[in-house]
Design a protein around this motif. Structure first.
Motif, PDB file in Angstrom:
ATOM      1  N   MET A   1       0.964  -1.122  -0.252  1.00 48.58           N
ATOM      2  CA  MET A   1       0.157   0.390  -0.117  1.00 48.58           C
ATOM      3  C   MET A   1       1.188   0.972  -0.261  1.00 48.58           C
ATOM      4  O   MET A   1       1.583   1.382   0.492  1.00 48.58           O
ATOM      5  CB  MET A   1      -1.145   0.228   1.307  1.00 48.58           C
ATOM      6  N   PRO A   2       0.463   2.371  -0.984  1.00 52.55           N
ATOM      7  CA  PRO A   2       1.285   3.146  -0.627  1.00 52.55           C
ATOM      8  C   PRO A   2       1.280   4.416   0.293  1.00 52.55           C
ATOM      9  O   PRO A   2       0.328   4.289   1.276  1.00 52.55           O
ATOM     10  CB  PRO A   2       0.987   4.465  -2.265  1.00 52.55           C
ATOM     11  N   LYS A   3       2.787   4.446   0.468  1.00 53.14           N
ATOM     12  CA  LYS A   3       3.290   5.363   1.811  1.00 53.14           C
ATOM     13  C   LYS A   3       3.088   7.175   1.685  1.00 53.14           C
ATOM     14  O   LYS A   3       3.498   7.233   1.107  1.00 53.14           O
ATOM     15  CB  LYS A   3       3.438   4.889   2.545  1.00 53.14           C
ATOM     16  N   ILE A   4       2.466   8.137   3.257  1.00 50.41           N
ATOM     17  CA  ILE A   4       2.678   9.162   2.658  1.00 50.41           C
ATOM     18  C   ILE A   4       3.416   9.625   3.564  1.00 50.41           C
ATOM     19  O   ILE A   4       3.352   9.414   5.845  1.00 50.41           O
ATOM     20  CB  ILE A   4       1.503   9.726   2.251  1.00 50.41           C
ATOM     21  N   GLU A   5       4.910  10.450   3.827  1.00 49.82           N
ATOM     22  CA  GLU A   5       5.447  10.330   4.954  1.00 49.82           C
ATOM     23  C   GLU A   5       6.314  11.685   4.381  1.00 49.82           C
ATOM     24  O   GLU A   5       5.643  12.675   4.198  1.00 49.82           O
ATOM     25  CB  GLU A   5       6.825   9.795   4.205  1.00 49.82           C
ATOM     26  N   GLY A   6       5.538  12.587   5.886  1.00 47.14           N
ATOM     27  CA  GLY A   6       5.397  14.510   6.741  1.00 47.14           C
ATOM     28  C   GLY A   6       4.806  14.258   6.713  1.00 47.14           C
ATOM     29  O   GLY A   6       3.404  13.675   6.787  1.00 47.14           O
ATOM     30  N   ARG A   7       5.163  15.568   8.075  1.00 44.99           N
ATOM     31  CA  ARG A   7       3.542  16.025   8.406  1.00 44.99           C
ATOM     32  C   ARG A   7       2.775  16.996   7.426  1.00 44.99           C
ATOM     33  O   ARG A   7       1.170  16.699   7.571  1.00 44.99           O
ATOM     34  CB  ARG A   7       4.062  17.403   9.367  1.00 44.99           C
ATOM     35  N   ASN A   8       3.083  17.888   6.320  1.00 47.89           N
ATOM     36  CA  ASN A   8       2.522  18.155   5.055  1.00 47.89           C
ATOM     37  C   ASN A   8       2.132  17.754   3.954  1.00 47.89           C
ATOM     38  O   ASN A   8       0.410  18.163   3.954  1.00 47.89           O
ATOM     39  CB  ASN A   8       3.160  19.764   4.995  1.00 47.89           C
TER      40      ASN A   8
ATOM     41  N   HIS B   1      10.529  11.520   7.284  1.00 44.63           N
ATOM     42  CA  HIS B   1       8.676  11.612   7.801  1.00 44.63           C
ATOM     43  C   HIS B   1       8.030  12.450   9.058  1.00 44.63           C
ATOM     44  O   HIS B   1       7.232  12.538   8.581  1.00 44.63           O
ATOM     45  CB  HIS B   1       8.870   9.802   8.042  1.00 44.63           C
ATOM     46  N   GLN B   2       9.579  13.503   9.957  1.00 43.86           N
ATOM     47  CA  GLN B   2       8.771  14.069  11.146  1.00 43.86           C
ATOM     48  C   GLN B   2       7.712  13.179  11.825  1.00 43.86           C
ATOM     49  O   GLN B   2       7.046  14.381  12.160  1.00 43.86           O
ATOM     50  CB  GLN B   2       8.165  15.584   9.430  1.00 43.86           C
ATOM     51  N   GLY B   3       7.869  12.234  12.339  1.00 39.63           N
ATOM     52  CA  GLY B   3       6.696  12.033  12.798  1.00 39.63           C
ATOM     53  C   GLY B   3       5.314  11.255  12.269  1.00 39.63           C
ATOM     54  O   GLY B   3       4.939  10.637  13.038  1.00 39.63           O
ATOM     55  N   VAL B   4       6.289  11.367  10.942  1.00 39.38           N
ATOM     56  CA  VAL B   4       4.080  10.434  10.476  1.00 39.38           C
ATOM     57  C   VAL B   4       4.297  10.003   9.697  1.00 39.38           C
ATOM     58  O   VAL B   4       4.842  10.582   8.790  1.00 39.38           O
ATOM     59  CB  VAL B   4       3.426  11.882  10.263  1.00 39.38           C
TER      60      VAL B   4
ATOM     61  N   ASN C   1      13.919  16.717  -7.214  1.00 37.56           N
ATOM     62  CA  ASN C   1      13.563  17.828  -8.129  1.00 37.56           C
ATOM     63  C   ASN C   1      12.296  17.394  -8.612  1.00 37.56           C
ATOM     64  O   ASN C   1      12.055  18.520  -8.867  1.00 37.56           O
ATOM     65  CB  ASN C   1      14.892  17.178  -9.716  1.00 37.56           C
ATOM     66  N   PHE C   2      11.763  16.605  -8.847  1.00 40.40           N
ATOM     67  CA  PHE C   2      10.857  15.979  -8.901  1.00 40.40           C
ATOM     68  C   PHE C   2       9.185  16.989  -8.079  1.00 40.40           C
ATOM     69  O   PHE C   2       8.994  17.538  -8.221  1.00 40.40           O
ATOM     70  CB  PHE C   2      10.656  14.327  -9.178  1.00 40.40           C
ATOM     71  N   GLY C   3      10.101  16.761  -6.699  1.00 37.93           N
ATOM     72  CA  GLY C   3       9.054  16.862  -6.098  1.00 37.93           C
ATOM     73  C   GLY C   3       9.036  18.452  -5.523  1.00 37.93           C
ATOM     74  O   GLY C   3       7.842  19.211  -5.901  1.00 37.93           O
ATOM     75  N   ALA C   4       9.953  19.029  -5.932  1.00 38.99           N
ATOM     76  CA  ALA C   4       9.946  20.186  -5.568  1.00 38.99           C
ATOM     77  C   ALA C   4       9.231  21.321  -7.156  1.00 38.99           C
ATOM     78  O   ALA C   4       8.953  22.227  -7.246  1.00 38.99           O
ATOM     79  CB  ALA C   4      11.740  21.375  -6.226  1.00 38.99           C
TER      80      ALA C   4
ATOM     81  N   ALA D   1      13.189   7.253 -15.724  1.00 40.63           N
ATOM     82  CA  ALA D   1      12.868   8.727 -14.425  1.00 40.63           C
ATOM     83  C   ALA D   1      12.115   8.235 -13.678  1.00 40.63           C
ATOM     84  O   ALA D   1      11.577   7.268 -13.480  1.00 40.63           O
ATOM     85  CB  ALA D   1      12.007   9.617 -15.402  1.00 40.63           C
ATOM     86  N   VAL D   2      12.202   9.187 -12.680  1.00 39.45           N
ATOM     87  CA  VAL D   2      12.170   8.426 -10.971  1.00 39.45           C
ATOM     88  C   VAL D   2      10.277   8.524 -11.049  1.00 39.45           C
ATOM     89  O   VAL D   2       9.536   9.468 -12.080  1.00 39.45           O
ATOM     90  CB  VAL D   2      12.045  10.061  -9.982  1.00 39.45           C
ATOM     91  N   GLY D   3       9.441   8.077 -10.251  1.00 37.92           N
ATOM     92  CA  GLY D   3       8.100   7.653 -10.044  1.00 37.92           C
ATOM     93  C   GLY D   3       7.965   8.576  -8.987  1.00 37.92           C
ATOM     94  O   GLY D   3       8.289   9.009  -8.394  1.00 37.92           O
ATOM     95  N   ILE D   4       6.264   7.987  -9.268  1.00 39.81           N
ATOM     96  CA  ILE D   4       5.462   8.506  -7.659  1.00 39.81           C
ATOM     97  C   ILE D   4       6.194   8.253  -6.404  1.00 39.81           C
ATOM     98  O   ILE D   4       5.869   7.341  -6.029  1.00 39.81           O
ATOM     99  CB  ILE D   4       4.397   9.521  -7.417  1.00 39.81           C
ATOM    100  N   THR D   5       7.272   8.507  -5.767  1.00 38.45           N
ATOM    101  CA  THR D   5       7.823   7.465  -4.754  1.00 38.45           C
ATOM    102  C   THR D   5       7.077   8.977  -2.699  1.00 38.45           C
ATOM    103  O   THR D   5       7.132   9.766  -3.364  1.00 38.45           O
ATOM    104  CB  THR D   5       9.268   7.629  -4.564  1.00 38.45           C
ATOM    105  N   PRO D   6       7.674   8.110  -2.266  1.00 38.88           N
ATOM    106  CA  PRO D   6       7.798   9.519  -0.859  1.00 38.88           C
ATOM    107  C   PRO D   6       8.497   9.909  -0.729  1.00 38.88           C
ATOM    108  O   PRO D   6       8.205  10.909  -0.115  1.00 38.88           O
ATOM    109  CB  PRO D   6       7.342   7.964   0.343  1.00 38.88           C
ATOM    110  N   VAL D   7       9.452  10.335  -1.161  1.00 42.71           N
ATOM    111  CA  VAL D   7      10.297  11.172  -1.407  1.00 42.71           C
ATOM    112  C   VAL D   7       9.711  11.963  -2.517  1.00 42.71           C
ATOM    113  O   VAL D   7       9.867  13.460  -1.557  1.00 42.71           O
ATOM    114  CB  VAL D   7      11.697  10.383  -1.663  1.00 42.71           C
ATOM    115  N   VAL D   8       9.159  11.792  -3.711  1.00 41.92           N
ATOM    116  CA  VAL D   8       8.916  12.601  -4.220  1.00 41.92           C
ATOM    117  C   VAL D   8       7.875  12.867  -3.396  1.00 41.92           C
ATOM    118  O   VAL D   8       7.643  14.489  -3.697  1.00 41.92           O
ATOM    119  CB  VAL D   8       8.508  11.695  -5.708  1.00 41.92           C
ATOM    120  N   LEU D   9       7.158  12.641  -3.168  1.00 47.34           N
ATOM    121  CA  LEU D   9       5.850  13.272  -2.690  1.00 47.34           C
ATOM    122  C   LEU D   9       6.199  14.268  -0.609  1.00 47.34           C
ATOM    123  O   LEU D   9       5.781  15.002  -0.886  1.00 47.34           O
ATOM    124  CB  LEU D   9       5.108  12.358  -1.330  1.00 47.34           C
TER     125      LEU D   9
END
Length: 246
Positions: free
Chosen positions: A1-8, A65-68, A107-110, A130-138
């Motif tokens: 299952m995809p993960k979203i990491e970070g508070r914002n 992940h900033q705790g989230v 770069n992709f995320g920015a 190319a990079v895909g939609i990863t937790p780092v990108v998000l």
């Protein structure tokens, strides 16, 4: 299952339309955005678990992940037809940012973050080399990926062809261009192509652009980071349109 990491990113996902299944928050941390996440999760009846920092670290892929961390459905998939429909139905001109083999997730995320902040209509990216939609990108996109269409295509040149047929002008960012982004006429609906880190636009992609633009530079740096170059040109497009982004 995809993960979203970070508070914002997690907070923006809760504000968006993506289904969130569960949220994990580090024990004993608190902040205003954590309270906002807990409030939204309660409203949407999303289970929240408090776990140790070690368990979050073991689960995370972004190392920031900033705790989230949240478990969620994948982002909604968009196609070029959706973007063309957006153009046809909106008042004013459209802007699509096209990424030619961007490999660095930051770069992709920015670029996603800037495109959304500036009011662009979509970001198009390639599914290979190319990079895909990863937790780092998000994480780098800081939640913007929840609010702007991201279009994955198998061939950038075919995407450029289809956008041209829909009356987009295709502008490529290229250090060897004869005109600067200040000198170029960036009116009309634009597809802005940003090349990969280091090598820039591929030859055929460059040839398929209607025109090329460069960012004037002094000194001997050679070139700018891809996300910085994208931001500079995106905002010049809106400046020329006289658009009040606020």
């Amino acid at each position: 299952m995809p993960k979203i990491e970070g508070r914002n990113p997690v907070y923006e996902a809760l504000r968006g339309n993506r289904k969130i299944h569960r949220i994990f928050i580090q024990e004993k941390i608190s902040a205003e955005v954590i309270d906002d996440i807990l409030e939204l999760a309660a409203e949407k009846k999303i289970p929240v678990s408090r776990i140790s920092s070690q368990k979050l670290d073991e689960s995370a892929r972004s190392h920031a992940h900033q705790g989230v961390i949240a478990e969620a459905d994948p982002l909604k998939e968009y196609g070029l037809a959706d973007i063309i429909e957006i153009k046809e139905n909106k008042d004013g001109d459209a802007l699509v940012v096209i990424l030619d083999e961007i490999k660095d997730p930051h770069n992709f995320g920015a670029i996603i973050r800037t495109a959304y902040a500036a009011g662009a209509d979509a970001v198009v990216y390639q599914d290979r080399r190319a990079v895909g939609i990863t937790p780092v990108v998000l994480k780098a996109a800081a939640g913007a990926a929840e609010h702007i269409p991201l279009v994955k295509v198998s061939n950038i040149n075919y995407a450029i062809r289809d956008l041209k047929e829909a009356h987009f002008w295709i502008a490529g960012a290229d250090a060897a261009a004869e005109q600067t982004h200040f000198e170029a006429d960036l009116s009309g609906s634009i597809g802005l192509v940003i090349g990969s880190e280091g090598s820039g636009l591929r030859r055929l992609v460059r040839e398929n652009c209607d025109f090329l633009v460069k960012i004037p530079m002094s000194g001997e740096l050679g070139s700018l980071n891809a996300s910085v170059a994208a931001a500079i040109i995106i905002y010049e497009i809106f400046r020329q349109r006289g658009k009040d982004i606020s």
